[in-house]
Design a protein around this motif. Structure first.
Motif, PDB file in Angstrom:
ATOM      1  N   PRO A   9     -48.183   2.701  44.552  1.00  0.00           N
ATOM      2  CA  PRO A   9     -47.772   2.381  45.921  1.00  0.00           C
ATOM      3  C   PRO A   9     -46.256   2.328  46.073  1.00  0.00           C
ATOM      4  CG  PRO A   9     -49.380   0.806  45.102  1.00  0.00           C
ATOM      5  CD  PRO A   9     -48.946   1.627  43.930  1.00  0.00           C
ATOM      6  N   SER A  10     -45.553   2.033  44.975  1.00  0.00           N
ATOM      7  CA  SER A  10     -44.101   1.920  45.079  1.00  0.00           C
ATOM      8  C   SER A  10     -43.428   2.338  43.780  1.00  0.00           C
ATOM      9  CB  SER A  10     -43.703   0.489  45.440  1.00  0.00           C
ATOM     10  OG  SER A  10     -44.106  -0.404  44.430  1.00  0.00           O
ATOM     11  N   LYS A 105     -52.121   8.245  50.244  1.00  0.00           N
ATOM     12  CA  LYS A 105     -51.719   7.033  50.961  1.00  0.00           C
ATOM     13  C   LYS A 105     -50.229   6.763  50.889  1.00  0.00           C
ATOM     14  CE  LYS A 105     -56.162   4.697  50.767  1.00  0.00           C
ATOM     15  NZ  LYS A 105     -56.897   3.458  50.429  1.00  0.00           N
ATOM     16  N   THR A 107     -46.309   6.848  48.552  1.00  0.00           N
ATOM     17  CA  THR A 107     -45.573   6.058  47.571  1.00  0.00           C
ATOM     18  C   THR A 107     -44.229   5.697  48.174  1.00  0.00           C
ATOM     19  OG1 THR A 107     -46.583   7.122  45.636  1.00  0.00           O
ATOM     20  CG2 THR A 107     -44.467   6.032  45.297  1.00  0.00           C
ATOM     21  N   LYS A 108     -43.917   4.411  48.177  1.00  0.00           N
ATOM     22  CA  LYS A 108     -42.632   3.974  48.719  1.00  0.00           C
ATOM     23  C   LYS A 108     -41.575   4.030  47.628  1.00  0.00           C
ATOM     24  CE  LYS A 108     -40.342   0.228  51.199  1.00  0.00           C
ATOM     25  NZ  LYS A 108     -40.487  -1.125  51.801  1.00  0.00           N
TER      26      LYS A 108
END
Lengths: 113, 113
Positions: A9-10, A105, A107-108
């Motif tokens: 996600p990050s 979804k 990736t930050k």
């Protein structure tokens, strides 16, 4: 059933270093892949793409690698800059007659000065 | 500088009210897409038009959502009645025929209370 997966996600990296964003897909019919970048309060913008007949595509600081056997692609940003801080979406398409994209979804990415 | 435009940029409404979101695709683009972005699901495709004809709306809750293209310069997404779970950012994108690259608008942030 998530056909395009971005499992991180990050990601945080230092300015000047390499950023590597990963993406996996499950649908073997996908034959065209794209990366989009999204800043807050804006729509996603197209960054770079790759066809399944290639394993690498380069555009300035951005390179996308495709490993078809592993159903995996990655986006490399070298050198990373603070302005690269954004959410990156991987997308895939089955070019058989449709312009539809399936997105991961995101990736930050945060690039620290 | 050709861009996809979306109105309104922000909408706050009460549960049960009708919501209409509008999109002007880039002139000359033949495909139009509606997406919804949520934290949990990422970018979900709601509807897809080619040459103003709806090709895929399988991602849309049929009982309350509807998407139309009254003409080549306008796409609409309606929710009636709206529910709190519809709160999200809705993006419109357009693209040239037979090309996967899509160009996104800035989005409409919808809040249903």
């Amino acid at each position: 059933d998530q056909q395009v997966k971005q499992n991180s996600p990050s990601l945080s990296v230092q300015e000047g270093r390499i950023s590597i964003l990963n993406c996996d897909y499950t649908n073997s019919m996908f034959d065209y892949f794209l990366w989009y970048k999204k800043y807050p309060a804006e729509g996603p913008t197209f960054l770079i793409s790759i066809s399944s007949i290639k394993d690498k595509n380069e555009d300035g600081r951005f390179t996308v690698f495709l490993n078809k056997s592993a159903k995996h692609l990655s986006l490399h940003i070298v050198p990373s800059q603070p302005g690269d801080s954004a959410v990156y979406f991987c997308a895939a398409s089955d070019r058989g007659g449709s312009e539809k994209l399936v997105f991961g979804k995101g990736t930050k990415l945060t690039v620290n000065p | 500088d050709a861009r996809v435009t979306q109105t309104p940029r922000h909408k706050v409404t009460e549960m049960g009210q009708e919501v209409t979101m509008r999109c002007q695709p880039i002139l000359g683009h033949n495909t139009v897409f509606w997406y919804r972005q949520t934290m949990m699901q990422g970018l979900e495709l709601l509807a897809y038009f080619r040459n103003r004809a709806p090709l895929d709306d399988s991602g849309m809750p049929k009982d309350r959502f509807s998407a139309e293209m009254p003409d080549a310069t306008l796409a609409t997404l309606k929710i009636q009645p709206s529910e709190p779970r519809d709160s999200a950012v809705y993006f419109c994108a357009s693209g040239p025929l037979n090309r996967e690259e899509q160009y996104f608008g800035p989005g409409t942030r919808l809040t249903v209370t």
